[in-house]
Scaffold this motif. Structure first.
Motif, PDB file in Angstrom:
ATOM      1  N   TYR A   1      -6.123  15.055 -22.111  1.00  0.00           N
ATOM      2  CA  TYR A   1      -4.905  15.570 -21.485  1.00  0.00           C
ATOM      3  C   TYR A   1      -3.743  15.573 -22.476  1.00  0.00           C
ATOM      4  O   TYR A   1      -3.808  14.963 -23.536  1.00  0.00           O
ATOM      5  CB  TYR A   1      -4.502  14.682 -20.295  1.00  0.00           C
ATOM      6  N   GLY A   2      -2.662  16.222 -22.069  1.00  0.00           N
ATOM      7  CA  GLY A   2      -1.374  15.972 -22.684  1.00  0.00           C
ATOM      8  C   GLY A   2      -0.791  14.730 -22.034  1.00  0.00           C
ATOM      9  O   GLY A   2      -0.859  14.574 -20.813  1.00  0.00           O
ATOM     10  N   CYS A   3      -0.270  13.805 -22.821  1.00  0.00           N
ATOM     11  CA  CYS A   3       0.257  12.545 -22.290  1.00  0.00           C
ATOM     12  C   CYS A   3       1.749  12.435 -22.568  1.00  0.00           C
ATOM     13  O   CYS A   3       2.248  12.930 -23.581  1.00  0.00           O
ATOM     14  CB  CYS A   3      -0.478  11.355 -22.889  1.00  0.00           C
ATOM     15  N   ALA A   4       2.466  11.778 -21.642  1.00  0.00           N
ATOM     16  CA  ALA A   4       3.923  11.758 -21.687  1.00  0.00           C
ATOM     17  C   ALA A   4       4.469  10.374 -22.021  1.00  0.00           C
ATOM     18  O   ALA A   4       3.954   9.355 -21.541  1.00  0.00           O
ATOM     19  CB  ALA A   4       4.485  12.206 -20.336  1.00  0.00           C
ATOM     20  N   ALA A   5       5.518  10.353 -22.851  1.00  0.00           N
ATOM     21  CA  ALA A   5       6.370   9.171 -23.005  1.00  0.00           C
ATOM     22  C   ALA A   5       7.487   9.304 -21.977  1.00  0.00           C
ATOM     23  O   ALA A   5       8.080  10.384 -21.835  1.00  0.00           O
ATOM     24  CB  ALA A   5       6.950   9.108 -24.411  1.00  0.00           C
TER      25      ALA A   5
ATOM     26  N   ILE B   1       9.416   9.533  -9.740  1.00  0.00           N
ATOM     27  CA  ILE B   1       9.996  10.449 -10.722  1.00  0.00           C
ATOM     28  C   ILE B   1      10.319   9.687 -11.999  1.00  0.00           C
ATOM     29  O   ILE B   1      10.882   8.586 -11.962  1.00  0.00           O
ATOM     30  CB  ILE B   1      11.278  11.115 -10.183  1.00  0.00           C
ATOM     31  N   VAL B   2       9.956  10.259 -13.133  1.00  0.00           N
ATOM     32  CA  VAL B   2      10.285   9.689 -14.438  1.00  0.00           C
ATOM     33  C   VAL B   2      10.970  10.758 -15.284  1.00  0.00           C
ATOM     34  O   VAL B   2      10.858  11.955 -15.022  1.00  0.00           O
ATOM     35  CB  VAL B   2       9.018   9.181 -15.175  1.00  0.00           C
ATOM     36  N   ARG B   3      11.706  10.298 -16.259  1.00  0.00           N
ATOM     37  CA  ARG B   3      12.293  11.209 -17.243  1.00  0.00           C
ATOM     38  C   ARG B   3      11.350  11.271 -18.437  1.00  0.00           C
ATOM     39  O   ARG B   3      10.970  10.235 -18.991  1.00  0.00           O
ATOM     40  CB  ARG B   3      13.672  10.714 -17.663  1.00  0.00           C
ATOM     41  N   VAL B   4      10.956  12.459 -18.820  1.00  0.00           N
ATOM     42  CA  VAL B   4      10.015  12.634 -19.924  1.00  0.00           C
ATOM     43  C   VAL B   4      10.797  12.720 -21.232  1.00  0.00           C
ATOM     44  O   VAL B   4      11.676  13.569 -21.386  1.00  0.00           O
ATOM     45  CB  VAL B   4       9.164  13.901 -19.723  1.00  0.00           C
ATOM     46  N   THR B   5      10.467  11.840 -22.171  1.00  0.00           N
ATOM     47  CA  THR B   5      11.148  11.823 -23.472  1.00  0.00           C
ATOM     48  C   THR B   5      10.272  12.389 -24.580  1.00  0.00           C
ATOM     49  O   THR B   5      10.759  12.665 -25.676  1.00  0.00           O
ATOM     50  CB  THR B   5      11.577  10.400 -23.836  1.00  0.00           C
ATOM     51  N   GLY B   6       8.998  12.547 -24.322  1.00  0.00           N
ATOM     52  CA  GLY B   6       8.101  13.106 -25.335  1.00  0.00           C
ATOM     53  C   GLY B   6       6.756  13.444 -24.735  1.00  0.00           C
ATOM     54  O   GLY B   6       6.369  12.907 -23.689  1.00  0.00           O
ATOM     55  N   LEU B   7       6.031  14.359 -25.390  1.00  0.00           N
ATOM     56  CA  LEU B   7       4.709  14.777 -24.932  1.00  0.00           C
ATOM     57  C   LEU B   7       3.792  14.933 -26.137  1.00  0.00           C
ATOM     58  O   LEU B   7       4.207  15.439 -27.184  1.00  0.00           O
ATOM     59  CB  LEU B   7       4.783  16.105 -24.179  1.00  0.00           C
ATOM     60  N   VAL B   8       2.545  14.519 -25.976  1.00  0.00           N
ATOM     61  CA  VAL B   8       1.546  14.663 -27.030  1.00  0.00           C
ATOM     62  C   VAL B   8       0.325  15.336 -26.420  1.00  0.00           C
ATOM     63  O   VAL B   8      -0.210  14.862 -25.412  1.00  0.00           O
ATOM     64  CB  VAL B   8       1.151  13.299 -27.634  1.00  0.00           C
ATOM     65  N   GLU B   9      -0.121  16.438 -27.007  1.00  0.00           N
ATOM     66  CA  GLU B   9      -1.280  17.161 -26.508  1.00  0.00           C
ATOM     67  C   GLU B   9      -2.567  16.487 -26.985  1.00  0.00           C
ATOM     68  O   GLU B   9      -2.821  16.368 -28.186  1.00  0.00           O
ATOM     69  CB  GLU B   9      -1.248  18.620 -26.981  1.00  0.00           C
ATOM     70  N   LYS B  10      -3.369  16.004 -26.033  1.00  0.00           N
ATOM     71  CA  LYS B  10      -4.676  15.408 -26.300  1.00  0.00           C
ATOM     72  C   LYS B  10      -4.639  14.416 -27.470  1.00  0.00           C
ATOM     73  O   LYS B  10      -5.245  14.643 -28.522  1.00  0.00           O
ATOM     74  CB  LYS B  10      -5.718  16.506 -26.550  1.00  0.00           C
ATOM     75  N   PRO B  11      -3.911  13.311 -27.293  1.00  0.00           N
ATOM     76  CA  PRO B  11      -3.792  12.331 -28.381  1.00  0.00           C
ATOM     77  C   PRO B  11      -5.121  11.656 -28.696  1.00  0.00           C
ATOM     78  O   PRO B  11      -6.012  11.559 -27.837  1.00  0.00           O
ATOM     79  CB  PRO B  11      -2.781  11.327 -27.820  1.00  0.00           C
ATOM     80  N   GLU B  12      -5.247  11.204 -29.908  1.00  0.00           N
ATOM     81  CA  GLU B  12      -6.433  10.444 -30.294  1.00  0.00           C
ATOM     82  C   GLU B  12      -6.466   9.129 -29.514  1.00  0.00           C
ATOM     83  O   GLU B  12      -5.417   8.603 -29.114  1.00  0.00           O
ATOM     84  CB  GLU B  12      -6.404  10.152 -31.795  1.00  0.00           C
TER      85      GLU B  12
ATOM     86  N   PRO C   1       1.023  28.025 -33.558  1.00  0.00           N
ATOM     87  CA  PRO C   1      -0.239  27.469 -33.057  1.00  0.00           C
ATOM     88  C   PRO C   1      -0.289  25.959 -33.262  1.00  0.00           C
ATOM     89  O   PRO C   1       0.108  25.440 -34.309  1.00  0.00           O
ATOM     90  CB  PRO C   1      -1.299  28.184 -33.900  1.00  0.00           C
ATOM     91  N   GLY C   2      -0.774  25.271 -32.257  1.00  0.00           N
ATOM     92  CA  GLY C   2      -0.912  23.820 -32.319  1.00  0.00           C
ATOM     93  C   GLY C   2      -2.364  23.415 -32.254  1.00  0.00           C
ATOM     94  O   GLY C   2      -3.215  24.016 -32.905  1.00  0.00           O
TER      95      GLY C   2
ATOM     96  N   THR D   1       2.489  22.397 -24.001  1.00  0.00           N
ATOM     97  CA  THR D   1       2.921  21.012 -24.230  1.00  0.00           C
ATOM     98  C   THR D   1       3.878  20.919 -25.411  1.00  0.00           C
ATOM     99  O   THR D   1       4.864  20.175 -25.371  1.00  0.00           O
ATOM    100  CB  THR D   1       1.701  20.113 -24.465  1.00  0.00           C
ATOM    101  N   ASP D   2       3.613  21.675 -26.480  1.00  0.00           N
ATOM    102  CA  ASP D   2       4.485  21.625 -27.653  1.00  0.00           C
ATOM    103  C   ASP D   2       5.881  22.147 -27.327  1.00  0.00           C
ATOM    104  O   ASP D   2       6.892  21.605 -27.799  1.00  0.00           O
ATOM    105  CB  ASP D   2       3.875  22.449 -28.793  1.00  0.00           C
ATOM    106  N   ALA D   3       5.953  23.200 -26.520  1.00  0.00           N
ATOM    107  CA  ALA D   3       7.258  23.733 -26.127  1.00  0.00           C
ATOM    108  C   ALA D   3       8.000  22.743 -25.237  1.00  0.00           C
ATOM    109  O   ALA D   3       9.220  22.536 -25.383  1.00  0.00           O
ATOM    110  CB  ALA D   3       7.076  25.070 -25.398  1.00  0.00           C
ATOM    111  N   LEU D   4       7.296  22.102 -24.329  1.00  0.00           N
ATOM    112  CA  LEU D   4       7.930  21.119 -23.456  1.00  0.00           C
ATOM    113  C   LEU D   4       8.388  19.897 -24.246  1.00  0.00           C
ATOM    114  O   LEU D   4       9.398  19.275 -23.902  1.00  0.00           O
ATOM    115  CB  LEU D   4       6.963  20.710 -22.344  1.00  0.00           C
ATOM    116  N   GLN D   5       7.652  19.549 -25.291  1.00  0.00           N
ATOM    117  CA  GLN D   5       8.081  18.459 -26.163  1.00  0.00           C
ATOM    118  C   GLN D   5       9.441  18.777 -26.782  1.00  0.00           C
ATOM    119  O   GLN D   5      10.326  17.913 -26.847  1.00  0.00           O
ATOM    120  CB  GLN D   5       7.034  18.227 -27.250  1.00  0.00           C
ATOM    121  N   GLN D   6       9.643  20.012 -27.202  1.00  0.00           N
ATOM    122  CA  GLN D   6      10.932  20.394 -27.775  1.00  0.00           C
ATOM    123  C   GLN D   6      12.043  20.336 -26.731  1.00  0.00           C
ATOM    124  O   GLN D   6      13.161  19.898 -27.016  1.00  0.00           O
ATOM    125  CB  GLN D   6      10.843  21.793 -28.381  1.00  0.00           C
ATOM    126  N   LEU D   7      11.753  20.783 -25.523  1.00  0.00           N
ATOM    127  CA  LEU D   7      12.754  20.724 -24.458  1.00  0.00           C
ATOM    128  C   LEU D   7      13.105  19.282 -24.114  1.00  0.00           C
ATOM    129  O   LEU D   7      14.267  18.963 -23.830  1.00  0.00           O
ATOM    130  CB  LEU D   7      12.241  21.456 -23.214  1.00  0.00           C
TER     131      LEU D   7
END
Length: 296
Positions: A170-174, A183-194, A223-224, A232-238
């Motif tokens: 999955y993409g996982c959220a900080a 409800i949480v505030r998302v500060t970061g996202l990682v697409e399919k982390p190791e 491309p990611g 997920t990469d675009a949402l990480q920037q937002l």
């Protein structure tokens, strides 16, 4: 904040995990009990008040359009037979929402599929629903997400707790906590982390409510992972820069979700839904108990 009315459903994938069944049949049309998977998703959007649905399709997906269109020959035949029950079920799919379709000519990932919706969506916030995740209608996740977006602005993702060994799927959220328990505030996202690198055990599942600012970010997103343009990469920037399009929040979902993303999960989803049906459940559960007892 504007009330959200539009939903986008990406459905351009090749369905390679279900070959050969999906060689000529879209994977979204595979039946889950007696309805195609895609109909559950459109029903969810309609139940949340999203009356305008854009489906992102590809080659060999004409069956999707046919399913949500009227079939006058079939309806006439059922009318002549006096089969009112099946007539209603056939007509349900064409009455759910106003359907629109656009082709993703070049399959370059989920982010690219969402970008294909920009001419239709315009400058309105909108929902994105992925067809592999079916959400039980008794747990109105999408309605909660639209409520949060209309109150807080920005974008909202659906999150679900997963076991650490599954985080790489999955993409996982900080995240940071908020006064609302779900409800949480998302500060970061990682697409399919190791394994071991996930920022939390909260994984993004297939529901999003997005600010239209995501389109400008997607146009600049290269491309990611997997060589595809990742949402997920675009949402990480937002999430990292609210000036781009407001905050990113997450709704932590603890309800019933049916995963049809691979063959095993697809079969489990069918069994769970069949067991819960009033018309099929009692007889099916009796057979299932006997079958399991005999096999074990």
């Amino acid at each position: 904040m504007r009330k959200i009315q539009k939903a986008v459903i990406p459905a351009a994938g090749l369905g390679t995990r279900f070959l050969p069944a999906t060689k000529a049949t879209p994977k979204e049309m595979l039946p889950v009990v007696d309805k195609p998977a895609i109909q559950y998703v459109v029903e969810e959007a309609a139940a949340a008040g999203l009356s305008d649905v854009l489906m992102i399709t590809g080659r060999n997906k004409r069956a999707l359009e046919d399913h949500f269109d009227r079939n006058y020959e079939l309806e006439s035949a059922l009318t002549r037979k006096g089969d009112a029950e099946r007539l209603v079920r056939v007509q349900e799919s064409s009455d759910l929402a106003t359907m629109h379709y656009v082709r993703q000519g070049d399959p370059r990932g989920l982010g690219h599929a969402v970008l294909c919706a920009e001419p239709h969506v315009g400058d309105e916030p909108f929902a994105v629903l992925l067809g592999d995740d079916l959400i039980d209608p008794r747990d109105p996740l999408l309605a909660r997400m639209t409520e949060v977006q209309e109150r807080e602005g920005g974008s909202v993702v659906a999150l679900m707790e997963v076991a650490p060994e599954q985080s790489h799927l999955y993409g996982c959220a900080a995240v940071e906590a908020t006064p609302d328990s779900d409800i949480v505030r998302v500060t970061g996202l990682v697409e399919k982390p190791e394994p071991g690198d996930a920022p939390s055990n909260l994984a993004v599942i297939g529901r999003y409510v997005l600010d239209p600012a995501v389109f400008a970010v997607l146009r600049e997103t290269g491309p990611g992972r997997g060589g595809e343009i990742q949402l997920t990469d675009a949402l990480q920037q937002l999430a990292a820069d609210e000036k781009l399009g407001g905050p990113v929040h997450g709704v932590v979902f603890r309800g019933r979700r049916y995963d049809t993303g691979d063959r095993g999960d697809y079969l489990r989803a069918i069994v769970r839904l069949a067991c819960e049906r009033e018309d099929l459940g009692p007889g099916f559960r009796t057979w299932l108990r006997a079958y399991v007892a005999a096999e074990l």
